[in-house]
Motif scaffolding. Structure first.
Motif, PDB file in Angstrom:
ATOM      1  N   UNK A  79       0.828  -1.206   0.000  1.00  0.00           N
ATOM      2  CA  UNK A  79       0.000   0.000   0.000  1.00  0.00           C
ATOM      3  C   UNK A  79       0.865   1.260   0.000  1.00  0.00           C
ATOM      4  N   UNK A  80       1.880   1.275   0.863  1.00  0.00           N
ATOM      5  CA  UNK A  80       2.692   2.488   0.988  1.00  0.00           C
ATOM      6  C   UNK A  80       3.532   2.741  -0.266  1.00  0.00           C
ATOM      7  N   UNK A  81       4.000   1.672  -0.898  1.00  0.00           N
ATOM      8  CA  UNK A  81       4.783   1.821  -2.135  1.00  0.00           C
ATOM      9  C   UNK A  81       4.010   2.592  -3.193  1.00  0.00           C
ATOM     10  N   UNK A  82       2.736   2.251  -3.358  1.00  0.00           N
ATOM     11  CA  UNK A  82       1.907   2.927  -4.356  1.00  0.00           C
ATOM     12  C   UNK A  82       1.771   4.409  -4.017  1.00  0.00           C
ATOM     13  N   UNK A  83       1.514   4.710  -2.744  1.00  0.00           N
ATOM     14  CA  UNK A  83       1.416   6.109  -2.323  1.00  0.00           C
ATOM     15  C   UNK A  83       2.726   6.854  -2.613  1.00  0.00           C
ATOM     16  N   UNK A  84       3.841   6.224  -2.291  1.00  0.00           N
ATOM     17  CA  UNK A  84       5.156   6.841  -2.442  1.00  0.00           C
ATOM     18  C   UNK A  84       5.471   7.103  -3.915  1.00  0.00           C
ATOM     19  N   UNK A  85       5.152   6.140  -4.781  1.00  0.00           N
ATOM     20  CA  UNK A  85       5.477   6.269  -6.200  1.00  0.00           C
ATOM     21  C   UNK A  85       4.663   7.352  -6.905  1.00  0.00           C
ATOM     22  N   UNK A  86       3.529   7.710  -6.350  1.00  0.00           N
ATOM     23  CA  UNK A  86       2.745   8.791  -6.950  1.00  0.00           C
ATOM     24  C   UNK A  86       3.523  10.100  -6.972  1.00  0.00           C
ATOM     25  N   UNK A  87       4.421  10.273  -6.016  1.00  0.00           N
ATOM     26  CA  UNK A  87       5.194  11.518  -5.951  1.00  0.00           C
ATOM     27  C   UNK A  87       6.703  11.304  -6.105  1.00  0.00           C
ATOM     28  N   UNK A  88       7.116  10.056  -6.309  1.00  0.00           N
ATOM     29  CA  UNK A  88       8.537   9.739  -6.502  1.00  0.00           C
ATOM     30  C   UNK A  88       8.655   8.835  -7.721  1.00  0.00           C
ATOM     31  N   UNK A  89       8.844   9.433  -8.884  1.00  0.00           N
ATOM     32  CA  UNK A  89       8.868   8.679 -10.136  1.00  0.00           C
ATOM     33  C   UNK A  89      10.122   7.814 -10.227  1.00  0.00           C
ATOM     34  N   UNK A  90       9.958   6.601 -10.729  1.00  0.00           N
ATOM     35  CA  UNK A  90      11.114   5.776 -11.041  1.00  0.00           C
ATOM     36  C   UNK A  90      11.875   6.367 -12.219  1.00  0.00           C
ATOM     37  N   UNK A 112      -0.493  -1.439 -20.911  1.00  0.00           N
ATOM     38  CA  UNK A 112       0.478  -1.966 -19.954  1.00  0.00           C
ATOM     39  C   UNK A 112      -0.151  -3.144 -19.215  1.00  0.00           C
ATOM     40  N   UNK A 113       0.596  -4.244 -19.106  1.00  0.00           N
ATOM     41  CA  UNK A 113       0.156  -5.400 -18.318  1.00  0.00           C
ATOM     42  C   UNK A 113       1.325  -5.814 -17.430  1.00  0.00           C
ATOM     43  N   UNK A 114       1.106  -5.792 -16.110  1.00  0.00           N
ATOM     44  CA  UNK A 114       2.195  -6.045 -15.165  1.00  0.00           C
ATOM     45  C   UNK A 114       1.731  -6.944 -14.024  1.00  0.00           C
ATOM     46  N   UNK A 115       2.662  -7.735 -13.482  1.00  0.00           N
ATOM     47  CA  UNK A 115       2.398  -8.581 -12.314  1.00  0.00           C
ATOM     48  C   UNK A 115       2.523  -7.770 -11.025  1.00  0.00           C
ATOM     49  N   UNK A 116       1.799  -6.684 -10.946  1.00  0.00           N
ATOM     50  CA  UNK A 116       1.976  -5.754  -9.825  1.00  0.00           C
ATOM     51  C   UNK A 116       0.713  -5.683  -8.973  1.00  0.00           C
ATOM     52  N   UNK A 117       0.843  -4.971  -7.861  1.00  0.00           N
ATOM     53  CA  UNK A 117      -0.297  -4.774  -6.983  1.00  0.00           C
ATOM     54  C   UNK A 117      -1.232  -3.698  -7.540  1.00  0.00           C
ATOM     55  N   UNK A 118      -2.448  -3.686  -7.008  1.00  0.00           N
ATOM     56  CA  UNK A 118      -3.449  -2.710  -7.422  1.00  0.00           C
ATOM     57  C   UNK A 118      -2.933  -1.285  -7.174  1.00  0.00           C
ATOM     58  N   UNK A 119      -3.027  -0.435  -8.173  1.00  0.00           N
ATOM     59  CA  UNK A 119      -2.633   0.958  -8.027  1.00  0.00           C
ATOM     60  C   UNK A 119      -1.230   1.277  -8.501  1.00  0.00           C
ATOM     61  N   UNK A 120      -0.409   0.249  -8.741  1.00  0.00           N
ATOM     62  CA  UNK A 120       0.988   0.479  -9.125  1.00  0.00           C
ATOM     63  C   UNK A 120       1.087   1.163 -10.489  1.00  0.00           C
ATOM     64  N   UNK A 121       0.291   0.701 -11.452  1.00  0.00           N
ATOM     65  CA  UNK A 121       0.345   1.306 -12.784  1.00  0.00           C
ATOM     66  C   UNK A 121      -0.216   2.719 -12.751  1.00  0.00           C
ATOM     67  N   UNK A 122      -1.262   2.947 -11.950  1.00  0.00           N
ATOM     68  CA  UNK A 122      -1.770   4.309 -11.765  1.00  0.00           C
ATOM     69  C   UNK A 122      -0.668   5.231 -11.255  1.00  0.00           C
ATOM     70  N   UNK A 123       0.136   4.734 -10.310  1.00  0.00           N
ATOM     71  CA  UNK A 123       1.238   5.531  -9.757  1.00  0.00           C
ATOM     72  C   UNK A 123       2.269   5.835 -10.838  1.00  0.00           C
ATOM     73  N   UNK A 124       2.570   4.846 -11.669  1.00  0.00           N
ATOM     74  CA  UNK A 124       3.485   5.058 -12.798  1.00  0.00           C
ATOM     75  C   UNK A 124       2.948   6.131 -13.737  1.00  0.00           C
ATOM     76  N   UNK A 125       1.691   6.017 -14.108  1.00  0.00           N
ATOM     77  CA  UNK A 125       1.103   6.973 -15.042  1.00  0.00           C
ATOM     78  C   UNK A 125       1.072   8.381 -14.449  1.00  0.00           C
ATOM     79  N   UNK A 126       0.784   8.483 -13.156  1.00  0.00           N
ATOM     80  CA  UNK A 126       0.701   9.791 -12.504  1.00  0.00           C
ATOM     81  C   UNK A 126       2.071  10.444 -12.376  1.00  0.00           C
ATOM     82  N   UNK A 127       3.046   9.700 -11.857  1.00  0.00           N
ATOM     83  CA  UNK A 127       4.354  10.307 -11.594  1.00  0.00           C
ATOM     84  C   UNK A 127       5.149  10.556 -12.865  1.00  0.00           C
TER      85      UNK A 127
END
Length: 215
Positions: A79-90, A112-127
Motif C-alpha cells: 500500500x505504501x509503495x503505491x502512495x510513495x510512487x505517486x510523488x517519486x517517479x522511477x 500496460x500489463x504487469x504482475x503488480x499490486x493494485x494501483x501500481x500502474x496508476x502511480x506510474x502513469x501519474x508520476x
C-alpha cells in the motif's frame, strides 16, 4: 498484421521504467517503522525480484520471517509503495515519451500489463505524466489472473485479436506464449529470453523492430 489491427502491450518494470530506488526507499521506511532490525533493502535486492507478485517477493526476500508477520509487513509495503510512487517517479528509460509518441503517430494503441499490486500502474502513469499515452492497463492483484490471461483480457476488452508483448524477462516471454502473441525482448532490462520474436537494446529501437516483425 497491420498496425491499426495490432495492440502493443508493455511490461512495466525493466521495460518502461526502473522503480527500484523509490521502491527500496518506501519499503525501508515501512521496515524501520514496523520491524526495526529487519535488514534494509538495496536497489539490487529490488532488481532481483522484479516481475514477481508481491506475495512471491515477500517469500523470496525474507523466507525466514514468520509467515503471518511477513505477509502483514508486505501488505503494508504494498500500500505504501503505491502512495510513495505517486510523488517519486522511477527512472524512465531513455526517450520513453518520444518513443511512445512515435508509436502512436504510426497508428499503434498502447497498453500496460504487469504482475503488480493494485494501483501500481496508476502511480506510474501519474508520476511519469504518461496517462495520455496508454489506452488501457491491467494488474495481477486487480484480477488475480496470470500475466498471459491479463494480456488476453486487455486485448479482448479493447477489440483486438492481434497484439505484441514487449517485456524483459523469460516470464514475460512465457506470458506472451500463453496469450498467443509475438514477444519482443527488452534486452536492456532485468532478464533474459530464449529465441524471442524480436530484440531491442533500447526503447528507441522498438519502432524498427515492430516494422521488421509485422511486415
Amino acid at each position: 498484421m497491420k498496425v491499426k489491427d495490432t495492440l502493443l502491450l508493455f511490461d512495466l518494470d525493466g521495460t518502461l521504467w526502473d522503480s527500484a530506488a523509490p521502491v527500496a526507499e518506501a519499503w525501508n521506511e515501512v521496515f524501520q517503522r514496523e520491524c526495526p532490525g529487519l535488514p534494509l533493502l538495496t536497489n539490487d535486492d529490488i532488481h532481483s525480484v522484479m516481475g514477481l507478485t508481491m506475495k512471491e517477493i515477500g517469500q523470496t526476500l525474507y523466507a525466514d520471517l514468520e509467515i503471518p508477520r511477513r505477509d502483514e509487513i508486505f501488505d503494508i509495503c504494498c500500500v505504501y509503495e503505491v502512495e510513495y510512487l505517486h510523488s517519486h517517479c522511477g527512472t524512465l528509460y531513455p526517450d520513453f515519451r518520444a518513443t511512445m509518441e512515435a508509436l502512436k503517430a504510426e497508428g499503434y494503441q498502447l497498453a500496460v500489463v504487469s504482475n503488480c499490486q493494485r494501483g501500481y500502474i496508476d502511480a506510474f502513469l501519474a508520476s511519469s505524466g504518461a496517462g495520455d499515452l496508454f489506452l488501457d492497463y491491467e494488474e495481477w492483484e486487480r484480477t488475480g489472473l496470470t500475466k498471459g490471461e491479463n494480456i488476453r483480457l486487455v486485448m479482448e476488452r479493447n477489440g483486438y485479436k492481434k497484439g505484441v508483448y514487449i517485456g524483459d524477462t523469460k516470464k514475460d516471454q512465457e506470458a506472451s506464449l500463453q496469450a498467443g502473441i509475438p514477444f519482443i525482448h527488452a534486452a536492456y532490462g532485468f532478464g533474459k529470453a530464449e529465441n524471442p520474436d524480436g530484440v531491442i537494446n533500447a526503447l528507441t529501437e522498438l519502432p524498427a523492430a515492430l516494422k521488421k516483425l509485422l511486415k
